[in-house]
Scaffold this motif. Structure first.
Motif, PDB file in Angstrom:
ATOM      1  N   MET A   1       0.827  -1.182   0.000  1.00  0.00           N
ATOM      2  CA  MET A   1       0.000   0.000   0.000  1.00  0.00           C
ATOM      3  C   MET A   1       0.870   1.244   0.000  1.00  0.00           C
ATOM      4  O   MET A   1       0.592   2.176  -0.725  1.00  0.00           O
ATOM      5  CB  MET A   1      -0.905  -0.031   1.236  1.00  0.00           C
ATOM      6  N   ASP A   2       1.941   1.251   0.790  1.00  0.00           N
ATOM      7  CA  ASP A   2       2.840   2.410   0.833  1.00  0.00           C
ATOM      8  C   ASP A   2       3.456   2.684  -0.532  1.00  0.00           C
ATOM      9  O   ASP A   2       3.637   3.837  -0.914  1.00  0.00           O
ATOM     10  CB  ASP A   2       3.959   2.202   1.857  1.00  0.00           C
ATOM     11  N   ALA A   3       3.763   1.612  -1.272  1.00  0.00           N
ATOM     12  CA  ALA A   3       4.363   1.775  -2.600  1.00  0.00           C
ATOM     13  C   ALA A   3       3.404   2.459  -3.560  1.00  0.00           C
ATOM     14  O   ALA A   3       3.824   3.176  -4.458  1.00  0.00           O
ATOM     15  CB  ALA A   3       4.792   0.421  -3.157  1.00  0.00           C
ATOM     16  N   LEU A   4       2.106   2.271  -3.371  1.00  0.00           N
ATOM     17  CA  LEU A   4       1.123   2.908  -4.249  1.00  0.00           C
ATOM     18  C   LEU A   4       1.021   4.400  -3.977  1.00  0.00           C
ATOM     19  O   LEU A   4       0.685   5.174  -4.856  1.00  0.00           O
ATOM     20  CB  LEU A   4      -0.258   2.263  -4.075  1.00  0.00           C
ATOM     21  N   GLU A   5       1.317   4.795  -2.747  1.00  0.00           N
ATOM     22  CA  GLU A   5       1.235   6.213  -2.407  1.00  0.00           C
ATOM     23  C   GLU A   5       2.399   7.002  -3.001  1.00  0.00           C
ATOM     24  O   GLU A   5       2.312   8.207  -3.137  1.00  0.00           O
ATOM     25  CB  GLU A   5       1.223   6.386  -0.883  1.00  0.00           C
ATOM     26  N   GLY A   7       3.448   7.264  -5.985  1.00  0.00           N
ATOM     27  CA  GLY A   7       3.215   7.916  -7.269  1.00  0.00           C
ATOM     28  C   GLY A   7       3.717   7.100  -8.432  1.00  0.00           C
ATOM     29  O   GLY A   7       2.991   6.303  -8.981  1.00  0.00           O
ATOM     30  N   ARG A   8       4.987   7.226  -8.778  1.00  0.00           N
ATOM     31  CA  ARG A   8       5.555   6.527  -9.939  1.00  0.00           C
ATOM     32  C   ARG A   8       6.883   5.890  -9.565  1.00  0.00           C
ATOM     33  O   ARG A   8       7.361   6.041  -8.464  1.00  0.00           O
ATOM     34  CB  ARG A   8       5.761   7.522 -11.098  1.00  0.00           C
ATOM     35  N   GLY A   9       7.431   5.166 -10.507  1.00  0.00           N
ATOM     36  CA  GLY A   9       8.722   4.527 -10.278  1.00  0.00           C
ATOM     37  C   GLY A   9       8.581   3.019 -10.240  1.00  0.00           C
ATOM     38  O   GLY A   9       7.482   2.472 -10.283  1.00  0.00           O
ATOM     39  N   PRO A  10       9.723   2.307 -10.160  1.00  0.00           N
ATOM     40  CA  PRO A  10       9.701   0.840 -10.211  1.00  0.00           C
ATOM     41  C   PRO A  10       8.917   0.213  -9.054  1.00  0.00           C
ATOM     42  O   PRO A  10       8.200  -0.761  -9.237  1.00  0.00           O
ATOM     43  CB  PRO A  10      11.168   0.430 -10.141  1.00  0.00           C
ATOM     44  N   ARG A  11       9.055   0.766  -7.867  1.00  0.00           N
ATOM     45  CA  ARG A  11       8.337   0.219  -6.710  1.00  0.00           C
ATOM     46  C   ARG A  11       6.821   0.378  -6.902  1.00  0.00           C
ATOM     47  O   ARG A  11       6.047  -0.529  -6.595  1.00  0.00           O
ATOM     48  CB  ARG A  11       8.808   0.959  -5.456  1.00  0.00           C
ATOM     49  N   ASN A  62      -6.322   6.228  -8.029  1.00  0.00           N
ATOM     50  CA  ASN A  62      -6.797   7.613  -7.980  1.00  0.00           C
ATOM     51  C   ASN A  62      -7.320   8.007  -6.605  1.00  0.00           C
ATOM     52  O   ASN A  62      -7.357   9.179  -6.264  1.00  0.00           O
ATOM     53  CB  ASN A  62      -7.893   7.851  -9.025  1.00  0.00           C
ATOM     54  N   LYS A  63      -7.739   7.014  -5.808  1.00  0.00           N
ATOM     55  CA  LYS A  63      -8.341   7.310  -4.509  1.00  0.00           C
ATOM     56  C   LYS A  63      -7.486   6.826  -3.341  1.00  0.00           C
ATOM     57  O   LYS A  63      -7.968   6.772  -2.210  1.00  0.00           O
ATOM     58  CB  LYS A  63      -9.727   6.659  -4.425  1.00  0.00           C
ATOM     59  N   ILE A  64      -6.252   6.482  -3.589  1.00  0.00           N
ATOM     60  CA  ILE A  64      -5.403   5.903  -2.547  1.00  0.00           C
ATOM     61  C   ILE A  64      -5.273   6.820  -1.328  1.00  0.00           C
ATOM     62  O   ILE A  64      -5.192   6.355  -0.199  1.00  0.00           O
ATOM     63  CB  ILE A  64      -4.003   5.514  -3.108  1.00  0.00           C
ATOM     64  N   GLU A  65      -5.319   8.127  -1.540  1.00  0.00           N
ATOM     65  CA  GLU A  65      -5.208   9.069  -0.422  1.00  0.00           C
ATOM     66  C   GLU A  65      -6.407   8.966   0.512  1.00  0.00           C
ATOM     67  O   GLU A  65      -6.337   9.377   1.668  1.00  0.00           O
ATOM     68  CB  GLU A  65      -5.099  10.523  -0.916  1.00  0.00           C
ATOM     69  N   GLN A  66      -7.526   8.437   0.021  1.00  0.00           N
ATOM     70  CA  GLN A  66      -8.734   8.321   0.835  1.00  0.00           C
ATOM     71  C   GLN A  66      -8.727   7.083   1.732  1.00  0.00           C
ATOM     72  O   GLN A  66      -9.593   6.941   2.586  1.00  0.00           O
ATOM     73  CB  GLN A  66      -9.976   8.294  -0.058  1.00  0.00           C
ATOM     74  N   PHE A  67      -7.755   6.192   1.530  1.00  0.00           N
ATOM     75  CA  PHE A  67      -7.677   4.993   2.365  1.00  0.00           C
ATOM     76  C   PHE A  67      -7.289   5.409   3.773  1.00  0.00           C
ATOM     77  O   PHE A  67      -6.234   5.988   4.006  1.00  0.00           O
ATOM     78  CB  PHE A  67      -6.663   3.997   1.795  1.00  0.00           C
ATOM     79  N   ARG A  68      -8.193   5.120   4.747  1.00  0.00           N
ATOM     80  CA  ARG A  68      -7.976   5.555   6.129  1.00  0.00           C
ATOM     81  C   ARG A  68      -7.384   4.470   7.009  1.00  0.00           C
ATOM     82  O   ARG A  68      -7.017   4.733   8.152  1.00  0.00           O
ATOM     83  CB  ARG A  68      -9.303   6.012   6.731  1.00  0.00           C
ATOM     84  N   GLY A  69      -7.360   3.247   6.525  1.00  0.00           N
ATOM     85  CA  GLY A  69      -6.837   2.157   7.334  1.00  0.00           C
ATOM     86  C   GLY A  69      -7.852   1.572   8.303  1.00  0.00           C
ATOM     87  O   GLY A  69      -7.483   0.856   9.225  1.00  0.00           O
TER      88      GLY A  69
END
Length: 194
Positions: A1-5, A7-11, A62-69
């Protein structure tokens, strides 16, 4: 989940690939569970599952920032793919159900169902009147809720997607059914007792 936050790159790309694989598995399970109700089989089910997984991946990123855990990330992601499967099946159903059938060809098909022609045409007329009533008598929101419920979308998922609650959905369905019944009665398709 952290890798999705990130943005871009190999991870990020690796995280998206792993997530997409999970979403495809979930979508495949869902379309194989629900597909037969829509008379969909074979490669078409596979295509619907992959499209739903891809659409869900886009929505999630697109909504990853809305994930509250509040729940596990996979549970949160599961909701998206199930909603996308519902959307894909609805689109498929509308596309297929709007296909016009050649009535002259139908008349040449032998009756193996045991249904007499008058009953068949009355049922067909009722279905067409109901479809028309859904399109013309309901508001856009009522139509969306009614169609989703009829297509088997769970109320919890629908409430989440529409950012509302179950009680509001019940009220919307009640109002939609009342309007549909009134329209069908006015057209002579239902009696006051039926």
């Amino acid at each position: 989940m952290d890798a999705l936050e990130g943005g871009r790159g190999p991870r990020y790309e690796q995280a998206c690939t792993r997530l997409h694989e999970l979403l495809v598995r979930i979508a495949m399970d869902e379309v194989f569970r629900r597909g037969p109700r829509y008379r969909i089989a074979g490669p078409e089910l596979n295509d619907l599952a992959h499209q739903a997984a891809a659409d869900a991946l886009m929505r999630i990123t697109n909504k990853i920032e809305q994930f509250r855990g509040d729940a596990r990330f996979t549970t949160w992601a599961f909701r998206f793919v199930v909603l996308e499967v519902s959307n894909a099946l609805s689109r498929h159903f509308r596309r297929v159900s709007n296909t016009r059938f050649d009535f002259d060809e139908w008349a040449q098909v032998p009756d193996r169902s045991g249904t007499d022609p008058v009953s068949h045409w009355q049922a067909r007329e009722l279905v067409e009147a109901a479809r028309d009533a859904v399109e013309t008598a309901l508001t856009a929101r009522q139509r969306k809720v009614f169609t989703a419920v009829v297509n088997g979308v769970p109320l919890e998922k629908l409430a989440s997607e529409l950012e509302t609650n179950r009680n509001a959905l019940y009220k919307t369905m009640f109002d939609a059914r009342r309007k549909l019944r009134a329209r069908l009665m006015a057209g002579g398709h239902l009696s006051a007792a039926g």
